[in-house]
Write a protein that holds these residues in place. Structure first.
Motif, short mmCIF file in Angstrom:
data_model
loop_
_atom_site.label_atom_id
_atom_site.label_comp_id
_atom_site.label_asym_id
_atom_site.label_seq_id
_atom_site.Cartn_x
_atom_site.Cartn_y
_atom_site.Cartn_z
N LEU A 412 -55.43 -49.21 -53.66
CA LEU A 412 -55.75 -47.90 -53.11
C LEU A 412 -57.14 -48.03 -52.50
O LEU A 412 -58.13 -48.17 -53.22
CB LEU A 412 -55.72 -46.83 -54.20
N VAL A 413 -57.20 -48.02 -51.16
CA VAL A 413 -58.38 -48.50 -50.44
C VAL A 413 -59.22 -47.35 -49.88
O VAL A 413 -58.68 -46.40 -49.31
CB VAL A 413 -57.96 -49.43 -49.29
N PHE A 414 -60.54 -47.51 -50.01
CA PHE A 414 -61.49 -46.56 -49.42
C PHE A 414 -62.55 -47.34 -48.65
O PHE A 414 -63.06 -48.35 -49.11
CB PHE A 414 -62.15 -45.71 -50.51
N VAL A 503 -57.48 -55.61 -46.55
CA VAL A 503 -56.55 -55.04 -47.53
C VAL A 503 -56.07 -53.68 -47.06
O VAL A 503 -56.84 -52.88 -46.53
CB VAL A 503 -57.22 -54.92 -48.91
N GLN A 504 -54.79 -53.41 -47.27
CA GLN A 504 -54.21 -52.11 -46.93
C GLN A 504 -53.62 -51.46 -48.18
O GLN A 504 -53.28 -52.14 -49.16
CB GLN A 504 -53.12 -52.28 -45.87
N ASN A 505 -53.52 -50.14 -48.14
CA ASN A 505 -52.93 -49.41 -49.26
C ASN A 505 -51.55 -49.99 -49.59
O ASN A 505 -50.73 -50.23 -48.70
CB ASN A 505 -52.78 -47.93 -48.92
N GLY A 506 -51.32 -50.20 -50.87
CA GLY A 506 -50.02 -50.71 -51.32
C GLY A 506 -49.95 -52.21 -51.45
O GLY A 506 -49.04 -52.72 -52.12
N ASP A 507 -50.88 -52.96 -50.84
CA ASP A 507 -50.90 -54.41 -51.03
C ASP A 507 -51.06 -54.72 -52.52
O ASP A 507 -51.83 -54.05 -53.23
CB ASP A 507 -52.08 -55.05 -50.29
N ILE A 508 -50.36 -55.73 -52.99
CA ILE A 508 -50.46 -56.10 -54.40
C ILE A 508 -51.62 -57.08 -54.59
O ILE A 508 -51.73 -58.10 -53.90
CB ILE A 508 -49.15 -56.74 -54.90
N ILE A 509 -52.47 -56.74 -55.55
CA ILE A 509 -53.60 -57.59 -55.91
C ILE A 509 -53.40 -58.06 -57.34
O ILE A 509 -53.10 -57.27 -58.23
CB ILE A 509 -54.93 -56.82 -55.76
N SER A 510 -53.55 -59.37 -57.53
CA SER A 510 -53.34 -59.96 -58.86
C SER A 510 -54.61 -60.67 -59.31
O SER A 510 -55.24 -61.38 -58.53
CB SER A 510 -52.18 -60.97 -58.81
#
Length: 579
Positions: A412-414, A503-510
């Protein structure tokens, strides 16, 4: 002690006062104008006292008086004290961030020492950026120096409960957002959390950097944890004045103390103390001023070997720096990790670290644990790398919910703090505790100055559900008093097009802290496409100091020093001409 090496005619200040010429006549007449007699300076070391006191720095409020104690010590030892005020970098009040001005203090300190007729220096600091700023500048100047730490304030108190700087502010702010405490209770906490002068009494950046400076060998033994309001702090201050005079005669310069071994000691101590994440940036910058190529790799090596044994908030649950002092302070802690230290290094005492700590004892086994009974089995910090942070990023696993040490979740990007703040206060925000909150454009250039915004507030919707931690990711820093699953210092930063910018909203980060990895689960082809479409944000400064900062600041993994101030940038600066 190292023994007397210099003679009065070899004093640096003699260049100003000793010659029989017109220019020295001017120097002598002007110092006499201030009421000094020739017997007060002739053949005596002149000692600079670089004082970061100001009316708006509560951490250094006592320095207005402590400087007189330092002067007393200098005079007792046969020197002449010269107070030189420097920028105060008050953490609580300077905006957008004191990190923007750490290097300004370093520049000022270096030039104050170099340009004045002084033979050695006492550095008076403590509030977060003052310690590295003073150390960096004085190390580059190269004269004998000793650091006088401000010391932690007394414990906070509210309704009989002990309050810790920063850590309890964040904690109770969330409780207020959740509606669990009243406005009056909040006001009472506000009045009780800071009860005396001195630095934060949690293991924040101030306490961390004071301890690191002691572990490098640049303070008197035990000085870093003496509470600011303790009478022992007055005695330590006068002893700093006496000791620096001897250091001048002994020619005990920072280059003889600040070896690679000394910096390796500081990293081991930082890990054992549950240090602030800011330690990495400052230690790298300080070490490189001393000509030591310390990097993120050195922190990673220590992190795997040295456990956290100081049970001090925020890594610990109960105790504060006042308790740590009563438990034996830093010398006692170092006796517990001797196997991880180089005990043969020389310190400002003229003695080795082994000699300095040989009589230290632990007086409270729960405050300073053994390595067999740590509060966290590995070091306080971990360095993560991956396609999202090719040059590294930092997390403090000792102060976060263990379930987030291995985690995957949607981003969730700001792009800026105001939009993030507005969103997290919206109770209709579509977010879960598994999301990874991202704030970008908050690094050295993007912030500007890499503000302490990295402990992003948990969305109000989740706070009301009882959520108190979640993964947060940024190229910002965070206060050393902060806690939680906050991944910081992402390098390269997003403002210059680092992967975080893509990075965009919804991209999965691990992330996997044990494996030291952080991954953006997006293909290289897609990232290349996004990079081609990326546009750099607007320029932050077009004039003044900020413009210079923007042109010369290094990235987080390189210590955020100015490129032209690093030791390897050019030839050493000569002594000033006197004509």
């Amino acid at each position: 002690m190292t023994g007397k090496k210099k003679t009065p005619d070899q004093l640096r200040s003699a260049r100003w006062f000793a010659p029989d010429d017109l220019r020295s006549f001017g120097h002598r007449s002007r110092i006499m104008q201030m009421g000094y007699a020739a017997t007060e300076w002739t053949g005596k070391p002149l000692i600079a006292i670089v004082n970061t006191w100001s009316d708006i720095n509560p951490c250094h409020a006592h320095f207005k008086h402590r400087v007189e104690d330092v002067k007393r010590g200098v005079l007792q030892a046969g020197g002449l004290p010269i107070e030189l005020p420097a920028i105060s970098v008050s953490e609580s009040f300077v905006k957008p961030t004191t990190m923007l001005y750490r290097n300004m203090l370093a520049m000022e300190t270096e030039e104050l020492i170099r340009s004045h007729p002084v033979d050695g220096a006492v550095l008076m600091g403590g509030c977060d950026k003052s310690t590295p700023g003073l150390m960096m500048g004085a190390t580059s100047a190269g004269l004998p120096m000793i650091y006088l730490p401000a010391g932690p304030m007394l414990r906070g108190n509210w309704k009989g409960k002990i309050l810790g700087s920063g850590s309890d502010a964040w904690k109770f702010w969330d409780e207020r957002r959740a509606g669990n405490i009243s406005n009056q209770e909040w006001n009472d906490i506000e009045a009780g959390i800071a009860r005396s002068y001195g630095t934060c009494m949690t293991m924040g950046t101030a306490a961390t950097m004071m301890a690191i400076t002691e572990s490098i060998g640049m303070t008197l033994p035990g000085a870093s944890s003496i509470p600011a309001a303790d009478a022992g702090h007055i005695r330590m201050s006068s002893e700093c004045g006496r000791r620096i005079v001897d250091m001048v005669w002994e020619d005990l310069t920072p280059q003889k103390i600040q070896t690679r071994k000394a910096y390796e000691n500081s990293i081991a101590v930082a890990m054992a103390m549950g240090c602030s994440t800011n330690a990495i940036i400052h230690v790298i910058a300080m070490a490189r001023r001393a000509g030591q190529d310390i990097s993120l790799d050195d922190f990673e090596i220590a992190s795997r070997k040295v456990p956290v044994i100081a049970n001090i908030r925020p890594s610990g649950e109960e105790y504060l720096m006042e308790d740590f002092f009563y438990a034996g302070g830093l010398p006692a802690l170092m006796t517990r990790i001797k196997d991880h230290l180089h005990l043969d290094v020389v310190t400002v005492t003229g003695q080795t670290l082994a000699e300095n700590i040989q009589h230290a004892q632990v007086h409270h086994e729960d405050v300073i644990r053994t390595t067999e009974n740590p509060i966290y089995a590995e070091g306080a910090l971990a360095v993560l790398k991956g396609n999202l942070a090719p040059d590294g990023c930092v997390i403090k696993p000792s102060a976060c919910d263990p379930r987030f040490l291995k985690h995957s979740g949607p981003a969730l990007v700001f792009d800026d703090y105001p939009s993030m703040k507005k969103a997290v206060d919206d109770e209709n925000l579509e977010v879960t505790a598994d999301h990874v909150l991202i704030l970008r454009n908050a690094g050295p250039l993007g912030g500007p100055g890499m503000p302490e915004w990295g402990m992003l507030p948990i969305p109000k919707k989740l706070v009301k559900q009882g959520v108190r931690d979640m993964v947060r990711l940024s190229d910002a820093r965070m206060s050393g008093t902060s806690y939680g699953a906050c991944i910081l210092h992402v390098a390269p930063e997003s403002y210059i097009g680092g992967p975080l910018a893509l990075v965009q909203n919804g991209d999965i980060i691990s992330l996997d802290v044990n494996k030291r990895t952080i991954t953006l689960d997006v293909s290289d082809a897609e990232l290349a496409k996004r990079k081609a479409a990326w546009k750099q944000p607007e320029v932050r400064y077009e004039r003044g100091y900020g413009w210079m900062f923007s042109k010369h600041i290094r990235q987080a993994d390189q210590g955020c020093d100015f490129d032209f101030l690093e030791t390897g940038f050019g030839a050493p600066v000569r002594e000033p001409d006197i004509f």
